[in-house]
Design an enzyme around this catalytic site. Structure first.
Site: not given
Length: 385
Positions: A290, A340
């Site tokens: 991440y 994103y």
């Protein structure tokens, strides 16, 4: 029967889907969600009427009732939502895997749909951001996640000698992979060191290229039992191990008053993940870690055991994160350079790597670590082919 015996390799991801990614898409979040879900089901060769399990984020604006009706699902016997934004991505798959392994559902769908590129900026309204612990930070200038992680990054640099060049290594690796991925928002948009070093500050020491994109788009995946997976349209990708992590006394991205603010939720999730796995970090062929901010990568590399404490920045040197390096990273471009969508694209890229269909394929990849947001209560998956 032990928990690891119930869960390990008992389920598989057999379908993935995604919409285009863009700064602005005309469709609603609901329409995007349904497009991604239907594409994932088609990828798996499974009818929407067979879906009886759903998992999504608490921040997902389209709930399972609306998705189930819109796609034509049958009776639904399992549904869950996971909190903490990007920290919940892998947990959606973990919840479905648990439900399938214990007979609560037979076909599970997880998804995330988001119009963050064209939607409102949630961090501008400080009065709406004042639950504990934000009541102690927002009024004093830590208004956005970038501000909170900026403070954490400065502490990490002070403690371990990390530099902006180390953060650039992360940004560059993600951008290089996006340059190979036609679906990425940063496709054919190279990044140079000069561009990075002269870009504007977002929250010092984090510059423009240390921050993830703002994206409209949606993604989804389909899970079934390992037995059924063998008969599905695509090569199955097995959920070997899954974990969530919320450390004692944790306060989110503003964890500065903790005894050890640089030991985040990744450490807790990692202990659980590796405890129930047949593999170690050294067995991981490719990782999707991440990357809402570049600084989260060194912290996660340490937390998940790829290097020692304080060694995450140095780990990025010498092309270690590139394909052919020590740990090929975020091979679709990640949140920094593909899109994103709260980390869900890291899951779908992990599936593509183990299918052998990535645009930046790691040769003979058989194991993939996927992680959710570090700094918030988090989750992780260990996938295998």
């Amino acid at each position: 029967m032990a928990r690891e015996d119930v869960m390990k390799d008992a389920t598989a991801i057999v379908g993935i889907g995604q919409t285009p990614f863009a700064k602005r898409l005309p469709e609603s979040e609901k329409a995007l969600a349904c497009r991604a879900v239907l594409q994932a089901l088609d990828d798996a060769g499974i009818s929407p009427s067979e879906v009886d399990g759903f998992a999504s984020y608490t921040m997902e604006e389209t709930d399972e009732v609306e998705v189930a009706k819109a796609i034509g699902a049958g009776d639904v016997t399992f549904f869950s939502k996971v909190g903490y934004g990007g920290g919940g991505s892998c947990a959606t798959v973990a919840h479905l895997a648990a439900a399938l392994a214990t007979g609560q559902a037979t076909v599970g769908v997880a998804w995330r749909s988001r119009k963050r590129g064209s939607g409102p900026r949630p961090w501008r309204n400080t009065t709406a951001q004042l639950p504990t612990p934000a009541q102690w930070t927002r009024p004093f200038g830590l208004l956005r996640p970038a501000d909170e992680i900026g403070m954490l990054t400065r502490r990490y640099m002070h403690e371990y000698g990390a530099t902006r060049d180390h953060l650039f290594n992360v940004a560059l690796a993600c951008r290089n992979r996006a340059n190979q991925n036609p679906a990425a928002m940063m496709y054919e948009r190279p990044l140079t060191r000069e561009m990075y070093m002269t870009s504007r500050w977002i929250s010092e020491p984090l510059c423009l290229f240390d921050n993830c994109l703002e994206t409209d788009g949606a993604l989804a995946c389909v899970l079934v039992s390992a037995d059924r997976a063998r008969d599905c349209r695509r090569k199955p990708v097995y959920v070997h191990s899954a974990a969530q992590g919320l450390p004692a006394q944790h306060h989110g991205m503003v964890n500065y008053w903790c005894d050890d603010p640089l030991r985040g939720p990744a450490w807790t999730a990692a202990q659980q993940l590796w405890k129930h796995a047949d593999f170690t970090p050294q067995d991981v062929d490719v990782a999707q870690i991440y990357d809402a901010f570049t600084a989260l990568i060194p912290l996660s590399l340490e937390g998940y055991g790829f290097c020692g404490r304080g060694e995450g920045a140095a780990f990025t040197e010498g092309g270690a994160l590139e394909v052919g390096g020590r740990l090929p990273l975020n091979t679709s471009g990640g949140g920094l350079s593909e899109a994103y969508v709260h980390g869900f694209n890291l899951i779908t890229e992990g599936v593509r790597q183990l299918r052998g269909t990535s645009t930046a394929q790691v040769p003979d990849a058989a194991t993939c670590l996927v992680t959710a947001g570090e700094g918030v209560p988090t989750s992780a998956l260990l996938l295998r082919s």
